[in-house]
Design a protein around this motif. Structure first.
Motif, mmCIF file in Angstrom:
data_model
loop_
_atom_site.group_PDB
_atom_site.id
_atom_site.type_symbol
_atom_site.label_atom_id
_atom_site.label_comp_id
_atom_site.label_asym_id
_atom_site.label_seq_id
_atom_site.Cartn_x
_atom_site.Cartn_y
_atom_site.Cartn_z
ATOM 1 N N GLN A 1 -6.818 0.054 10.428
ATOM 2 C CA GLN A 1 -7.372 1.160 10.987
ATOM 3 C C GLN A 1 -8.358 1.813 9.604
ATOM 4 N N SER A 2 -9.195 2.524 10.126
ATOM 5 C CA SER A 2 -10.300 3.167 9.072
ATOM 6 C C SER A 2 -9.870 4.174 8.411
ATOM 7 N N PHE A 3 -8.814 4.884 8.826
ATOM 8 C CA PHE A 3 -8.563 6.329 8.042
ATOM 9 C C PHE A 3 -9.776 7.182 8.253
ATOM 10 N N LEU A 4 -10.724 6.978 8.919
ATOM 11 C CA LEU A 4 -11.760 7.793 9.020
ATOM 12 C C LEU A 4 -12.030 8.887 10.098
ATOM 13 N N TYR A 5 -12.337 9.921 10.036
ATOM 14 C CA TYR A 5 -12.476 10.983 11.076
ATOM 15 C C TYR A 5 -13.817 10.820 11.816
ATOM 16 N N GLY A 6 -13.606 10.491 13.226
ATOM 17 C CA GLY A 6 -14.584 10.380 13.818
ATOM 18 C C GLY A 6 -15.737 11.291 13.946
ATOM 19 N N ALA A 7 -15.292 12.466 13.907
ATOM 20 C CA ALA A 7 -16.053 13.764 13.993
ATOM 21 C C ALA A 7 -16.720 14.109 12.976
ATOM 22 N N LEU A 8 -16.455 13.384 11.769
ATOM 23 C CA LEU A 8 -16.908 13.762 10.469
ATOM 24 C C LEU A 8 -17.981 12.735 10.275
ATOM 25 N N ARG B 1 -17.469 21.204 15.965
ATOM 26 C CA ARG B 1 -18.285 20.190 16.548
ATOM 27 C C ARG B 1 -17.679 19.901 17.984
ATOM 28 N N ASN C 1 -7.445 6.522 14.293
ATOM 29 C CA ASN C 1 -7.682 5.860 13.508
ATOM 30 C C ASN C 1 -6.827 5.846 12.121
ATOM 31 N N ASP C 2 -5.795 6.344 12.620
ATOM 32 C CA ASP C 2 -4.499 6.391 11.639
ATOM 33 C C ASP C 2 -5.066 7.293 10.367
ATOM 34 N N CYS C 3 -5.632 8.475 10.696
ATOM 35 C CA CYS C 3 -6.032 9.446 9.585
ATOM 36 C C CYS C 3 -5.056 10.019 8.880
ATOM 37 N N LEU D 1 -1.673 8.285 1.843
ATOM 38 C CA LEU D 1 -1.845 7.498 0.964
ATOM 39 C C LEU D 1 -2.687 7.957 -0.194
ATOM 40 N N SER E 1 0.822 -1.206 0.103
ATOM 41 C CA SER E 1 -0.037 -0.100 0.014
ATOM 42 C C SER E 1 0.739 1.184 -0.029
ATOM 43 N N THR E 2 2.205 1.130 0.276
ATOM 44 C CA THR E 2 3.055 2.047 0.341
ATOM 45 C C THR E 2 3.132 3.011 1.775
ATOM 46 N N ARG E 3 2.415 2.343 2.851
ATOM 47 C CA ARG E 3 2.332 2.922 4.043
ATOM 48 C C ARG E 3 3.495 2.623 4.658
ATOM 49 N N ILE E 4 4.132 1.636 4.447
ATOM 50 C CA ILE E 4 5.508 1.282 5.030
ATOM 51 C C ILE E 4 6.588 1.152 4.010
ATOM 52 N N GLU F 1 6.305 7.149 6.631
ATOM 53 C CA GLU F 1 6.344 6.182 7.601
ATOM 54 C C GLU F 1 5.964 6.696 9.087
#
Lengths: 248, 244
Positions: free
Chosen positions: A105-112, B37, B97-99, B105, A72-75, B243
Motif C-alpha cells: 500500500q502506498s500510504f499516499l493521498y490520491g487527491a494530493l 478538489r 491506499n491505507d493512508c 506509523l 514496521s509496527t503496522r501489526i 491494527e
C-alpha cells in the motif's frame, strides 16, 4: 532455525564510506504472528546491525510481508518480540518513527500531488519542508512533483514512497517488493539508494524476487518457509540460485 | 532502552498537547485541501439535507398549525441523518491506499487525527445546518410564530448537539473503517448513543420556538453529553486504531 549475525555493509566494511549516525541494531526473539488459527509467522529470531542489507526470500505466503508488517509496527506480534536499539517495537511505540516502511500500500493521498504528499509527511514528522523538492528531484520526480498521486505510474509511486524514507532519514528500511513497477533505470537507482543507506549505517530489510537487486545489494539472506525462519546467513557465501530455489 | 541517545526532531513521537493540536490542524488543512478538489463530503451532506427538508415539507399539510409541532423533530432528524452520511465518507481518503496505516506509523499522535476529523465534520455539518435551518423556517413558516432571538438559540442548541454527535460518531466511523458494512453499522451504533442529544435538542428547540426561553437545563445537558463523549472518544481513539 535461528540466525545471529550483524556484519557491516559492503561499502562500510571496505572503509571507503564511514557509517554515519549512531549504530543501529534490530533484534527479533521468537517473533510470531497468527491470524486466527493460521500462523503466518512463528519463532523468527535474528539480529541485524547497521550496514546490513537483509534479503527476505521465500515462496509466496512464506511470511515475508507479515515479518515486514510486524517490524514496521503496522501489526502487533502474537508471539515473541522485536527490538530496535533495545526498544520494544509494537503498534504506537515511540520507536516507530525511526522505521521507514515501503509496503504494497502506498500510504499516499490520491487527491494530493506528489509534492503535497511529501510535504504532509514532512510536517507530520517535523522534517524541514524545504527538503521536499530536492528529495523529489533526487528520486527522479522533479518534473512530476505537481501531479496528483493517483495519476502517477506504479514505478513513480514506488519512487515517491522511497522519497518519504529519504526525507524521514529512517534508521531501518523495510521494503516489501520495492522493485515493483520500476524499469531498468529505476532498478539501478534503487540499488544505489539501498547501498547508500547501508553505507550510512542503516539496516535494510527487503523482500524481492529481482535477481539484480538481490545480487548487488544483499549482504545477508533470510529464508522463510511456512512462516518459519529456515536459513539466515551471508548472502554472497552461496550462489543466488541457492537462495532463490525456495522463492516462487 | 535507548536512554539518552539523542534523536533528530522527526524521529520522536509527537505526544504533547501542543503537538496534538498542531497535528489536528494539519489533518484539518489536509481534509480541506482534498475537499476543495473533490467536494464529495459537502455535496453529500448538503444535498441530502436539502432533499430531506423538501420531502418533509411536501409530505405534511403545512396549512395545519399542528404541523409546526413536528418542526423541531424534522430539523433534528434531518441534521442527524445528514451527519450519518458524512460519517460514512469521513475517512474515505484514509481508507484508500491505507493512508490511515501511514498516519499511524508517522510521528503524529492518533488523537490529532481524531480532532482534525472532528473539525472537518463540524465544518461540513455547520454549513449544512446554516442552509437547512432557513429552509425549515421557510417551508414550515416558523418565522411567523417564533419569538425574536429564537433562531439564535436554535443554532446554539444545534451547535452543541452537532458536537456531541460528531464526537461519538467520529470514533465509530474510524473504528469501522475497514468494515464493508460500515455505512449501516455506524448509524446503528451511533444513533442509540446520541438519543439523549436528540431528545435534549428537540425539547430545547420546541420550547424556544413556542416562546419558552427557560431552556438552560437542556443546553447544560447537551454540553454535558459533549464533554462525556469527547472525553471517552479521546481516550479510546488511539486504542481502537491500533491494527485497524
Amino acid at each position: 532455525m535461528t540466525g545471529d549475525s550483524s556484519p557491516s555493509g559492503a561499502l562500510a566494511e571496505s572503509g571507503l564510506v564511514a557509517p554515519r549516525g549512531p549504530r543501529v541494531s534490530l533484534v527479533t526473539q521468537g517473533l510470531g504472528r497468527a491470524f486466527g488459527r493460521r500462523h503466518a509467522l512463528r519463532d523468527v529470531t535474528f539480529t541485524a546491525g547497521g550496514g546490513d542489507v537483509v534479503a527476505l526470500v521465500g515462496h509466496n505466503g512464506a511470511g515475508k510481508s507479515t515479518l515486514l508488517q510486524v517490524l514496521s509496527t503496522r501489526i502487533a506480534p502474537t508471539q515473541g518480540r522485536a527490538l530496535l536499539d533495545d526498544e520494544l517495537l509494537s503498534p504506537g511505540c515511540p520507536a516507530r518513527v525511526r522505521l521507514g516502511y515501503v509496503s504494497h500500500q502506498s500510504f499516499l493521498y490520491g487527491a494530493l500531488t506528489a509534492r503535497e504528499n511529501l510535504a504532509l509527511s514532512a510536517r507530520l514528522g517535523g522534517f524541514p519542508e524545504d527538503a521536499v523538492v530536492p528529495t523529489l528531484e533526487r528520486v527522479g520526480l522533479g518534473r512530476a512533483k505537481d501531479r496528483l498521486a493517483r495519476e502517477l505510474s506504479r514505478g513513480m509511486t514506488q519512487r515517491l514512497m522511497i522519497a518519504r524514507l529519504l526525507l524521514q532519514d529512517a534508521r531501518v528500511w523495510l521494503l516489501d517488493e520495492p522493485s515493483t513497477g520500476l524499469d531498468a533505470v529505476g532498478l539501478t537507482w534503487l540499488q544505489g539508494e539501498v547501498e547508500s543507506a547501508a553505507a550510512m549505517g542503516r539496516v535494510v530489510l527487503f523482500s524481492s524476487h529481482d535477481r539484480g537487486l538481490l545480487e548487488r545489494s544483499a549482504t545477508q539472506g533470510l529464508r522463510l518457509d511456512g512462516g518459519r525462519l529456515t536459513d539466515f546467513g551471508p548472502f554472497r557465501a552461496r550462489a543466488t540460485d541457492e537462495w532463490l530455489r525456495s522463492s516462487a | 532502552m535507548t536512554g539518552g541517545r539523542s534523536q533528530p526532531p522527526g524521529q520522536r513521537a509527537n505526544t504533547g498537547p501542543a503537538s496534538v493540536l498542531r497535528g489536528a490542524l494539519l489533518m484539518f488543512q489536509k481534509d480541506l485541501h482534498i475537499e476543495r478538489r473533490s467536494k464529495e463530503l459537502l455535496f453529500t451532506v448538503v444535498a441530502f439535507a436539502v432533499i430531506a427538508t423538501v420531502l418533509f415539507a411536501l409530505s405534511f399539510n403545512l396549512d395545519d398549525d399542528r404541523t409546526r409541532a413536528y418542526t423541531p423533530g424534522i430539523l433534528w432528524v434531518t441534521v442527524l441523518f445528514s451527519g450519518s452520511l458524512a460519517l460514512g465518507r469521513l475517512y474515505d481518503a484514509e481508507r484508500d491506499n491505507d493512508c490511515l496505516g501511514g498516519l499511524l506509523l508517522s510521528a503524529m499522535d492518533p488523537r490529532s487525527l481524531y480532532l482534525g476529523k472532528l473539525l472537518t465534520l463540524l465544518v461540513a455539518m455547520g454549513l449544512m445546518e446554516a442552509l437547512t435551518v432557513p429552509l425549515v423556517v421557510l417551508f414550515f413558516d416558523v418565522g411567523r410564530v417564533a419569538p425574536p432571538g429564537a433562531l439564535g438559540v436554535v443554532f446554539l442548541a444545534l451547535g452543541l448537539g452537532t458536537l456531541g454527535f460528531a464526537a461519538i460518531g467520529n470514533l465509530f466511523a474510524a473504528m469501522l473503517l475497514s468494515s464493508r458494512l460500515r455505512e449501516i453499522l455506524v448509524p446503528v451504533i451511533v444513533f442509540p448513543l446520541v438519543t439523549p442529544v436528540l431528545i435534549a435538542g428537540v425539547q430545547c428547540t420546541r420550547a424556544v420556538l413556542s416562546g419558552d426561553f427557560e431552556i438552560s437545563h437542556w443546553l447544560w445537558l447537551l454540553g454535558a453529553f459533549d464533554a462525556i463523549y469527547l472525553t471517552i472518544a479521546l481516550a479510546l481513539f488511539p486504542l481502537m486504531l491500533r491494527e485497524s
